[in-house]
Design a protein around this motif. Structure first.
Motif, short mmCIF file in Angstrom:
data_model
loop_
_atom_site.label_atom_id
_atom_site.label_comp_id
_atom_site.label_asym_id
_atom_site.label_seq_id
_atom_site.Cartn_x
_atom_site.Cartn_y
_atom_site.Cartn_z
N CYS A 100 3.36 -4.57 3.20
CA CYS A 100 4.37 -3.52 3.31
C CYS A 100 3.75 -2.19 2.92
CB CYS A 100 5.61 -3.81 2.46
SG CYS A 100 5.29 -3.83 0.69
N VAL A 101 4.40 -1.12 3.37
CA VAL A 101 4.00 0.24 3.01
C VAL A 101 5.12 0.84 2.19
CG1 VAL A 101 3.34 2.51 3.86
CG2 VAL A 101 2.66 0.46 5.13
N ILE A 102 4.80 1.39 1.03
CA ILE A 102 5.80 1.98 0.15
C ILE A 102 5.89 3.47 0.41
CG2 ILE A 102 6.53 2.34 -2.23
CD1 ILE A 102 6.51 -0.57 -1.36
N ILE B 76 0.85 -1.19 0.00
CA ILE B 76 0.00 0.00 0.00
C ILE B 76 0.88 1.25 0.00
CG2 ILE B 76 -0.15 0.16 2.52
CD1 ILE B 76 -3.09 1.04 2.17
N SER B 77 0.42 2.29 -0.65
CA SER B 77 1.10 3.58 -0.60
C SER B 77 0.05 4.68 -0.47
CB SER B 77 1.97 3.81 -1.83
OG SER B 77 1.18 3.83 -3.01
N PHE B 78 0.46 5.82 0.09
CA PHE B 78 -0.44 6.94 0.31
C PHE B 78 0.04 8.15 -0.49
CE2 PHE B 78 -0.47 4.44 4.30
CZ PHE B 78 -1.80 4.04 4.28
N GLU B 79 -0.90 8.85 -1.09
CA GLU B 79 -0.58 10.04 -1.87
C GLU B 79 -1.52 11.17 -1.50
OE1 GLU B 79 -0.72 9.12 -6.02
OE2 GLU B 79 0.96 7.72 -5.95
N GLY B 80 -1.10 12.40 -1.82
CA GLY B 80 -1.95 13.57 -1.67
C GLY B 80 -1.86 14.27 -0.34
N ARG B 81 -1.28 13.59 0.66
CA ARG B 81 -1.27 14.17 2.01
C ARG B 81 -0.07 13.61 2.78
NH1 ARG B 81 -6.13 15.57 5.40
NH2 ARG B 81 -5.43 15.75 7.56
#
Length: 223
Positions: A78-80, A49-54
């Motif tokens: 895992c977190v990218i 999983i990855s997070f974008e925008g914030r």
């Protein structure tokens, strides 16, 4: 439609796009709603999983992962980090559980264990480095290698077959847990053990099994 949270998926993982203009508590409510409605698409899936925008703090990231864990059966392996594309790292909840299980009665060793070197522990041990071919670790408890494991490991040296071995890169010459021994084959095991993928070795029914480090596997481990 509320687009404060947008989930994008592919066969390798998911990207969660987060609105940076709303309060975090409101964002969490949007996450719950979005992942609840999408839960059937993630049943028992193992994904990065990855997070974008914030920009998220460590605590905010942990809270989001807890929401996903509660609302879906998705296994986050895992977190990218998209900012620097760093190496995959343990999901916070998994990392915390491993550290707690060893830190309560164990010790830390920082450095690389080279050929001919032997590291012994009267309890569990976390190695902040690599175990090279020819290096050997002997511990009466569990062994966690936060690096590459290519040497020999003896966990549960006092006869404890409930002990386990964890490594970010699991490619050992030999693993022994209690009285059970497994030697890795150059032709078969190396092709199965993917580089830089956290794995756990444990004893079940008199055999040593090596599997991807996931929440379901950890829940069956006795510590």
């Amino acid at each position: 439609m509320n687009n404060s949270v947008v989930i994008k998926g592919n066969k390798n993982g998911i990207v969660v796009v987060l609105d940076k203009n709303i309060e975090f508590d409101e964002l969490k409510n949007c996450l719950i709603e979005k992942f609840t409605s999408a839960s059937k698409f993630f049943e028992n899936a193992n994904m990065a999983i990855s997070f974008e925008g914030r920009k998220l703090s460590d605590n905010e990231e942990r809270e989001i992962l807890d929401v996903i864990d509660k609302e879906t059966e998705l296994n986050i392996v895992c977190v990218i980090d998209n900012d620097e594309l760093r190496q995959q790292y343990f999901k916070n909840a998994v990392d915390t559980k491993i550290a707690e299980s060893c830190a309560h009665s164990g010790q830390f060793y920082k450095g690389t264990l080279r050929s001919g070197q032997v590291l012994e522990s009267e309890s569990s041990i976390i190695i902040l480095g690599d175990v090279n071919p020819g290096g050997k670790v002997i511990a009466k408890g569990n062994v966690v290698v936060l690096g590459s494991l290519k040497g020999n490991i003896f966990a549960g040296a006092g006869g404890d077959e409930d002990a386990f071995v964890v490594a970010i890169e699991m490619d050992p010459m030999q693993i022994r847990i209690g009285s059970v021994i497994a030697r890795c084959s150059d032709s078969t095991t190396k092709s199965k053990l993917k580089k830089s993928e956290a794995k756990i070795a444990y004893v079940e029914d008199g055999n040593i099994y090596i599997e991807k480090l996931e929440k379901d596997v950890l829940s069956d481990i006795r510590v």
